[in-house]
Write a protein that holds these residues in place. Structure first.
Motif, mmCIF file in Angstrom:
data_model
loop_
_atom_site.group_PDB
_atom_site.id
_atom_site.type_symbol
_atom_site.label_atom_id
_atom_site.label_comp_id
_atom_site.label_asym_id
_atom_site.label_seq_id
_atom_site.Cartn_x
_atom_site.Cartn_y
_atom_site.Cartn_z
ATOM 1 N N ASP A 125 5.089 19.222 16.875
ATOM 2 C CA ASP A 125 6.052 20.088 17.557
ATOM 3 C C ASP A 125 5.738 21.540 17.195
ATOM 4 O O ASP A 125 6.195 22.048 16.170
ATOM 5 C CB ASP A 125 7.476 19.719 17.139
ATOM 6 C CG ASP A 125 8.529 20.544 17.874
ATOM 7 O OD1 ASP A 125 8.145 21.273 18.811
ATOM 8 O OD2 ASP A 125 9.710 20.465 17.494
ATOM 9 N N VAL A 161 6.360 24.373 18.936
ATOM 10 C CA VAL A 161 7.100 25.425 19.641
ATOM 11 C C VAL A 161 7.455 26.589 18.711
ATOM 12 O O VAL A 161 7.231 27.760 19.044
ATOM 13 C CB VAL A 161 8.388 24.856 20.281
ATOM 14 C CG1 VAL A 161 9.212 25.981 20.900
ATOM 15 C CG2 VAL A 161 8.038 23.844 21.347
ATOM 16 N N CYS A 215 5.667 28.543 24.513
ATOM 17 C CA CYS A 215 7.010 28.106 24.073
ATOM 18 C C CYS A 215 7.816 27.620 25.264
ATOM 19 O O CYS A 215 8.466 26.570 25.212
ATOM 20 C CB CYS A 215 7.772 29.265 23.417
ATOM 21 S SG CYS A 215 7.079 29.838 21.872
ATOM 22 N N GLU A 272 6.959 24.273 26.689
ATOM 23 C CA GLU A 272 7.464 23.155 25.881
ATOM 24 C C GLU A 272 8.979 23.003 26.003
ATOM 25 O O GLU A 272 9.500 21.892 25.951
ATOM 26 C CB GLU A 272 7.100 23.381 24.404
ATOM 27 C CG GLU A 272 5.613 23.414 24.115
ATOM 28 C CD GLU A 272 4.968 22.052 24.196
ATOM 29 O OE1 GLU A 272 5.667 21.049 23.964
ATOM 30 O OE2 GLU A 272 3.760 21.992 24.505
ATOM 31 N N ASP A 273 9.687 24.137 26.147
ATOM 32 C CA ASP A 273 11.151 24.091 26.196
ATOM 33 C C ASP A 273 11.634 25.118 27.207
ATOM 34 O O ASP A 273 11.691 26.313 26.927
ATOM 35 C CB ASP A 273 11.736 24.391 24.809
ATOM 36 C CG ASP A 273 13.265 24.409 24.814
ATOM 37 O OD1 ASP A 273 13.854 24.094 25.865
ATOM 38 O OD2 ASP A 273 13.851 24.754 23.771
ATOM 39 N N THR A 333 14.435 25.801 28.296
ATOM 40 C CA THR A 333 15.727 26.436 28.011
ATOM 41 C C THR A 333 15.597 27.475 26.893
ATOM 42 O O THR A 333 16.606 27.996 26.408
ATOM 43 C CB THR A 333 16.781 25.388 27.601
ATOM 44 O OG1 THR A 333 16.372 24.769 26.377
ATOM 45 C CG2 THR A 333 16.956 24.326 28.677
ATOM 46 N N ASP A 334 14.362 27.773 26.510
ATOM 47 C CA ASP A 334 14.116 28.751 25.441
ATOM 48 C C ASP A 334 14.172 30.158 26.047
ATOM 49 O O ASP A 334 13.148 30.779 26.329
ATOM 50 C CB ASP A 334 12.751 28.477 24.797
ATOM 51 C CG ASP A 334 12.442 29.439 23.650
ATOM 52 O OD1 ASP A 334 13.296 30.297 23.343
ATOM 53 O OD2 ASP A 334 11.342 29.340 23.080
#
Length: 462
Positions: A130, A132, A158, A161-162, A164-165
């Motif tokens: 992981d 991120v 980032c 990978e996500d 909602t970041d």
């Protein structure tokens, strides 16, 4: 894991704090200590975190994770050499622990060795499934180096990978903006929105890019979509109001700003914009009402007092304008705009010494507009200070060489002091650069205009 009052997992924390009060040492397993320490660090309670770390290592002296918390606090307190030494020992015990590399990178970063920090963080990527957080840390290091393209690349990783970041999304847009890549930012945001059509943050950022490019209709559409995605998004309503103002749709702008007042505590910014819109609509009573609300809502905001100043200046009520500009100066005496307004009002009231003082301060604060130099110099002439006026205009010439308005004034001043050679030089320069301003001599220096020498030069060259 963090503790909250509603969570049963706060029992170890309660037990720990009870122990501190009674001085009875109780046993906690290492994971409980980790959660307790993590909670205190998140809360910024460093002293309690340090107590928990000490007790945890007394009970679990071989725990690498607990020792890493100790390192984290050392780094926070700038005990970098001690932290570095401890990390080297931990690396021998657990060479694949990514947190060791993260703290090592923190030390390099604090020492301004950002390239080495990046190198260490990239090594850590190979040790984790992981990555991120590591991508984000690398992106921040590139920002420290002003290497925005590389920073952008890692923040994009980032977001891949996500999605909602939003912190990474903001950083990506910051990089685009710093590089003046507004069209590229729009393309990226549109691509992101294809996959996330209800992301209010992305719509909001897209609108801001269109606003920079002055594509107001597209900006308005983007802010509308942000509001559709989240009808409580105060920032989108504020930006929408700004766009509507640009489109001269002042009543619509007022409605957009007014919605923000129902969603959150009254914002001085929104009240100020509403006042401005009412003034544009020539609804002066309502404009004054909202400008006054700004100063009540946030008395320390100089913009509210400036708005009231300009309002009364336009109405030629210079005494009220002076009262309000003094309030603005009491809040912010380092603002050139405020000092310039102060000078203009005093000039209207024939308070020439105060006006000159204000223009001088305006220049000292970096406002080098031609009008500021001219206004101050003319006041010095009126106040009977020709040498100070000359010095003022000579400074202005450094910023505005070959400017006829300055040269005629210098000519008049030197002739009035009987320094005829300098007077001739500046008068001929003024005539060469712009004959139309020759009236300045007669207007500001009538005695000089009557001199035979001056009349002859004007007659020969006009």
């Amino acid at each position: 894991m963090d503790f909250s009052p509603e969570d049963n997992n706060n029992l170890p924390l309660t037990k720990f704090e009870s122990m501190l009060k009674t001085n009875h040492v109780l046993f906690f397993d290492s994971e409980e200590f980790e959660n307790i320490i993590h909670h205190y660090l998140n809360q910024g309670k460093i002293a309690l975190a340090k107590k928990a770390i000490k007790l945890s290592l007394d009970q679990h002296p071989s725990s690498v994770n607990l020792k890493l918390f100790k390192v984290e606090v050392m780094v926070f307190e700038d005990k970098l050499d001690e932290a570095d030494e401890m990390l080297n020992e931990l690396h021998l015990l657990d060479p694949t622990n990514e947190e060791i590399y993260i703290q090592k990178a923190n030390i390099f970063s604090k020492r301004d060795d950002h390239h080495q920090a990046i190198k260490v963080l990239k090594t850590a990527i190979s040790l984790t499934d992981d990555a991120v957080d590591l991508y984000s840390l690398i992106g921040m290091e590139y920002l420290f180096l002003d290497e925005y393209e590389d920073a952008k690349t890692y923040f994009m990783k980032c977001l891949e990978e996500d999605q909602t970041d939003f912190s990474s999304l903001y950083n990506i847009i910051y990089c685009f903006e710093f590089l003046n890549q507004f069209e590229d930012a729009i393309s990226y945001l549109n691509m992101f929105l294809d996959a996330n059509p209800y992301c209010e943050v992305a719509w909001h950022q897209l609108g801001k890019q269109y606003l920079v490019l002055k594509d107001y209709n597209k900006a308005l559409a983007a802010f509308d979509f942000a509001i559709i995605s989240d009808d409580t998004f105060v920032g989108a309503y504020l930006e929408r109001g700004k766009v509507l103002e640009k489109l001269k749709r002042y009543q619509d702008a007022i409605e957009s700003y007014t919605i923000t007042l129902t969603l959150d505590d009254p914002s001085a910014f929104a009240l100020l914009r509403i006042g401005n819109c009412y003034e544009k609509l020539k609804k002066n009573d309502l404009a004054l009402q909202f400008y006054s609300k700004v100063t009540r809502e946030d008395p320390s905001l100089d913009k509210g007092w400036i708005a009231l100043t300009r309002f009364f200046y336009k109405k030629k009520d210079y005494n009220k304008a002076l009262s309000y500009i003094n309030s603005a100066l009491n809040i912010n005496s380092e603002n050139a705009t405020i000092w310039k307004l102060y000078s203009q009002i005093n000039q209207r009231l024939k308070f020439y010494e105060e006006a000159e003082k204000g223009f001088k301060k305006t220049l000292e604060l970096g406002n080098y507009e031609l009008n500021t130099w001219l206004s101050r110099g003319d006041l010095l002439i009126k106040l009977g200070e020709p040498e100070a006026a000359i010095f003022n205009f000579e400074q202005a010439v450094d910023f505005y060489p070959d400017n006829a308005e300055l040269e005629y004034r210098l000519a008049g001043l030197f002739f009035s002091l009987n320094e005829n050679n300098k007077g001739i030089f500046y008068l001929k320069n003024g005539l060469k650069h712009n004959e139309d301003y020759a009236f300045i001599i007669e207007e500001l220096f009538p005695d000089v205009a009557n001199k035979i020498l001056v009349k002859n030069i004007l007659k020969t060259n006009l």
